[in-house]
Every structure is written in C-alpha cells, then in structure tokens.
Design an enzyme around this catalytic site. Structure first.
Site, PDB file in Angstrom:
ATOM      1  CB  SER A   1      -0.466   0.354   1.494  1.00 46.91           C
ATOM      2  OG  SER A   1      -1.532  -0.942   1.664  1.00 46.91           O
TER       3      SER A   1
HETATM    4  N1  SAH Z   1      -0.573  -4.970   4.012  1.00 51.30           N
HETATM    5  C1  SAH Z   1      -0.356  -4.931   2.781  1.00 51.30           C
HETATM    6  C2  SAH Z   1      -0.735  -5.103   1.456  1.00 51.30           C
HETATM    7  C3  SAH Z   1      -0.991  -6.288   0.630  1.00 51.30           C
HETATM    8  S1  SAH Z   1      -2.175  -6.056  -0.548  1.00 51.30           S
HETATM    9  C4  SAH Z   1       1.260  -4.551   2.509  1.00 51.30           C
HETATM   10  O1  SAH Z   1       1.635  -4.259   3.272  1.00 51.30           O
HETATM   11  O2  SAH Z   1       2.195  -4.785   2.029  1.00 51.30           O
HETATM   12  C5  SAH Z   1      -3.555  -7.224  -0.099  1.00 51.30           C
HETATM   13  C6  SAH Z   1      -3.285  -8.774   0.459  1.00 51.30           C
HETATM   14  O3  SAH Z   1      -4.345  -9.218   0.764  1.00 51.30           O
HETATM   15  C7  SAH Z   1      -2.843  -9.376  -0.904  1.00 51.30           C
HETATM   16  O4  SAH Z   1      -1.505  -9.958  -0.591  1.00 51.30           O
HETATM   17  C8  SAH Z   1      -3.770 -10.553  -0.967  1.00 51.30           C
HETATM   18  O5  SAH Z   1      -2.964 -11.719  -0.793  1.00 51.30           O
HETATM   19  C9  SAH Z   1      -4.479 -10.654   0.351  1.00 51.30           C
HETATM   20  N2  SAH Z   1      -6.080 -10.630   0.664  1.00 51.30           N
HETATM   21  C10 SAH Z   1      -6.893 -11.366  -0.299  1.00 51.30           C
HETATM   22  N3  SAH Z   1      -8.225 -11.406   0.778  1.00 51.30           N
HETATM   23  C11 SAH Z   1      -8.003 -12.022   1.309  1.00 51.30           C
HETATM   24  C12 SAH Z   1      -8.152 -13.277   2.324  1.00 51.30           C
HETATM   25  N4  SAH Z   1      -9.389 -13.703   2.284  1.00 51.30           N
HETATM   26  N5  SAH Z   1      -7.674 -13.822   2.698  1.00 51.30           N
HETATM   27  C13 SAH Z   1      -6.096 -13.495   3.312  1.00 51.30           C
HETATM   28  N6  SAH Z   1      -5.082 -12.265   2.448  1.00 51.30           N
HETATM   29  C14 SAH Z   1      -5.794 -11.932   1.966  1.00 51.30           C
END
Ligand code: SAH
Length: 212
Positions: free
Chosen positions: A62
C-alpha cells in the site's frame, strides 16, 4: 546509491505530515520501518514514492500515506491487540507492530505469508504472528481485537470482523465495489451497536475467499 533514511524522512514529511497527519507516534513508526526492504529488489529505488507498488502474485504494497492513515484511524497503543487481513509484504504489519502490543496478520497466498514472516523476523519484530490462510472470517482463536485492519477491499463488511472487535474497537477497511471503494472506520460502540464513517476514497486489491 540512494540514502534510504533520508528518503524515508522526506516521505514522512511531505507525504504524511504535510497532508495533516501529524500524530507523532504514527510518524515515528513510519520513520522506523525500512520500506525498501518490503518491495521487490527491482523497485527498491522507488520504495519511497507516493504510491502503492507491485509485489509478487499481482498484489501490492500500500501507499505509505494510506498505511499511516489506517494506523492513525485505528487509534493504536501499546496495550492493543490488532488483526490485519492481507499481510502482503508485511509492511503495514511492521508499522502497526511499532504502535500496538501484538499484531496477528493473515495472508491467503502462502508464499507471500512465508516471505513476510521471514522478513519481519529478520527485522527483529517479534510481536507479529503471520498466519497463512483465509482472513475473511477473521481469527476467532485470537479474538477479541482492539483494532482490525483490512488491506483488501470488500463490497460488504464480513460479519466475523464485526463480531471479533472488542467493544470500543475499530475496524478500518476498504468498502465498496472494485473501482469505487471508500476507506471506512467502523467503531463497535456497544454489544450490538456500530458507528461507521467514511475516511477517503481508495483503491485496494479485492478480498478473496469466504465472505469476500
Ligand atoms: N498490507 C500489505 C498490503 C497487501 S495487498 C502490505 O503492506 O504490503 C492485500 C493482500 O490481501 C494481498 O496480499 C492478498 O493476497 C491478501 N488477501 C486478499 N484476500 C484475502 C483473504 N481473504 N485472506 C487473507 N488475505 C487476503
């Protein structure tokens, strides 16, 4: 050779403080976490750009301002237990771990969970548990949480997240259809009462699985 520390200071100043987010603890947490260690090697020089960046498996890390905004809105302090859905690179979890007591973070893509776990360990952050699995039903075993933050957007609020909030707890998540999401803050004001407000328009990857 980029001076990452200086780049990080500029990021905190220009992207966060000058946008009006001036809470010292949040700025310090953002200054303490080396974002260049959470992005793919090829994008390292862009680690402090004012934007989200791609990581593996078509996911994103993000935008720094949004991470700071979510951490601020969650009103974290050292006594708090936090649940994050969507570990991704582990960056947001690392920031929150500097503000809260303990962070449980769930990632559905096992290889992302594994690399985030290794990265966080290497950075010496010991108050984070990375769980590999579907976070759309939260983490019953570790509930209740003082704050729940989702890094993946959903059209509706997964009921388990509301149930796993402590009374007074805050849920920060992108809500709405892809392309028209708002970052919302939902406060559990009583056993069955919740108050919701909209913070800002955002663009997050979709929540997949169960109730996503
Ligand atoms: N907080 C992260 C942002 C990651 S983007 C950072 O700082 O890098 C969002 C993430 O949510 C992705 O990696 C995706 O695989 C995950 N995601 C999507 N649906 C999900 C679910 N149902 N349970 C767990 N993770 C999920």
């Amino acid at each position: 050779m980029i001076d990452y520390r200086a780049a990080r200071l500029r990021m905190v100043d220009y992207q966060i403080a000058r946008r009006g987010l001036t809470e010292l603890a949040v700025l310090e947490a953002m200054q303490a976490v080396p974002r260049e260690k959470f992005v793919p090697a090829a994008l390292r020089d862009r680690a402090y750009d004012d934007t989200a960046l791609p990581i593996a498996h078509d996911q994103t890390i993000s935008q720094p301002y949004i991470v700071a905004l979510m951490a601020w809105a969650a009103e974290l302090d050292r006594s708090h237990r936090v649940l994050e859905i969507g570990t991704g690179s582990g960056y947001a979890a690392a920031v929150m771990a500097r503000l809260a007591g303990r962070v449980v973070t769930i990632e559905r893509i096992a290889s992302l969970a594994d690399s985030a776990r290794a990265r966080l360990k290497k950075l010496g952050l010991t108050n984070i548990d990375v769980i590999s699995g579907d976070g759309s039903s939260g983490c019953e075993a570790e509930a209740p949480f003082d704050a729940i933050l989702s890094a993946a957007g959903s059209r509706t609020v997964p009921p388990a997240w509301k149930e796993q909030l402590a009374i007074g707890g805050r849920l920060i998540m992108p809500l709405g259809p892809f392309g028209d999401q708002q970052l919302v803050k939902i406060v559990r004001t009583g056993k069955t009462e919740y108050a919701q407000k909209t913070l800002v328009a955002v663009r997050f990857v979709p929540l997949l699985g169960g109730t996503g």
